[in-house]
Design an enzyme around this catalytic site. Structure first.
Site, mmCIF file in Angstrom:
data_model
loop_
_atom_site.group_PDB
_atom_site.id
_atom_site.type_symbol
_atom_site.label_atom_id
_atom_site.label_comp_id
_atom_site.label_asym_id
_atom_site.label_seq_id
_atom_site.Cartn_x
_atom_site.Cartn_y
_atom_site.Cartn_z
ATOM 1 N N CYS A 1 0.830 -1.220 0.000
ATOM 2 C CA CYS A 1 0.000 0.000 0.000
ATOM 3 C C CYS A 1 0.858 1.262 0.000
ATOM 4 O O CYS A 1 1.504 1.580 1.000
ATOM 5 C CB CYS A 1 -0.911 -0.049 1.227
ATOM 6 S SG CYS A 1 -1.741 1.493 1.608
ATOM 7 N N CYS B 1 -0.074 3.980 2.584
ATOM 8 C CA CYS B 1 0.273 3.565 3.952
ATOM 9 C C CYS B 1 1.637 4.115 4.361
ATOM 10 O O CYS B 1 1.854 4.465 5.518
ATOM 11 C CB CYS B 1 0.277 2.044 4.068
ATOM 12 S SG CYS B 1 -1.353 1.296 3.874
#
Length: 107
Positions: free
Chosen positions: A32, A35
């Site tokens: 991700c 993230c």
């Protein structure tokens, strides 16, 4: 001085649900991109807020049980816990000010 730490399915109850201090859980995944941006902000916030809040990270790929239990459908998802209960949750990368407001909901 605070810092983020990792939690797992095995220690989630003891480290988050039984914590006397409010806990922000960052549900994230290695793949991700957003993230990583959130991670840097959380490290800053952990340093700034110190012992007022604990900030922990749970990798959803390595710990699917907890992610499933809290219905995490996208990452990053940030959930504030106080007294063993989720207080508020946001999905997606947010500005630092929004993350601080999320934390303040449980302080």
């Amino acid at each position: 001085m605070g810092a983020t730490s990792a939690v797992t399915d095995a220690n989630f109850a003891s480290d988050v649900l039984q914590s006397e201090t409010p806990v922000l859980v960052d549900f994230w995944a290695e793949w991700c991109g957003p993230c990583r941006k959130v991670d840097m902000m959380l490290e800053e916030i952990a340093s700034e807020l110190g012992d007022k809040v604990r900030i922990v990270k749970l990798n959803i790929d390595e710990n699917p049980e907890t992610a499933r239990a809290y219905r995490v459908l996208s990452v990053p998802t940030l959930t504030m816990f106080k007294g063993g209960e989720p207080v508020q949750s946001v999905a997606g990368a947010r500005p630092k000010g929004d993350l601080i407001k999320l934390i303040e909901t449980a302080m």
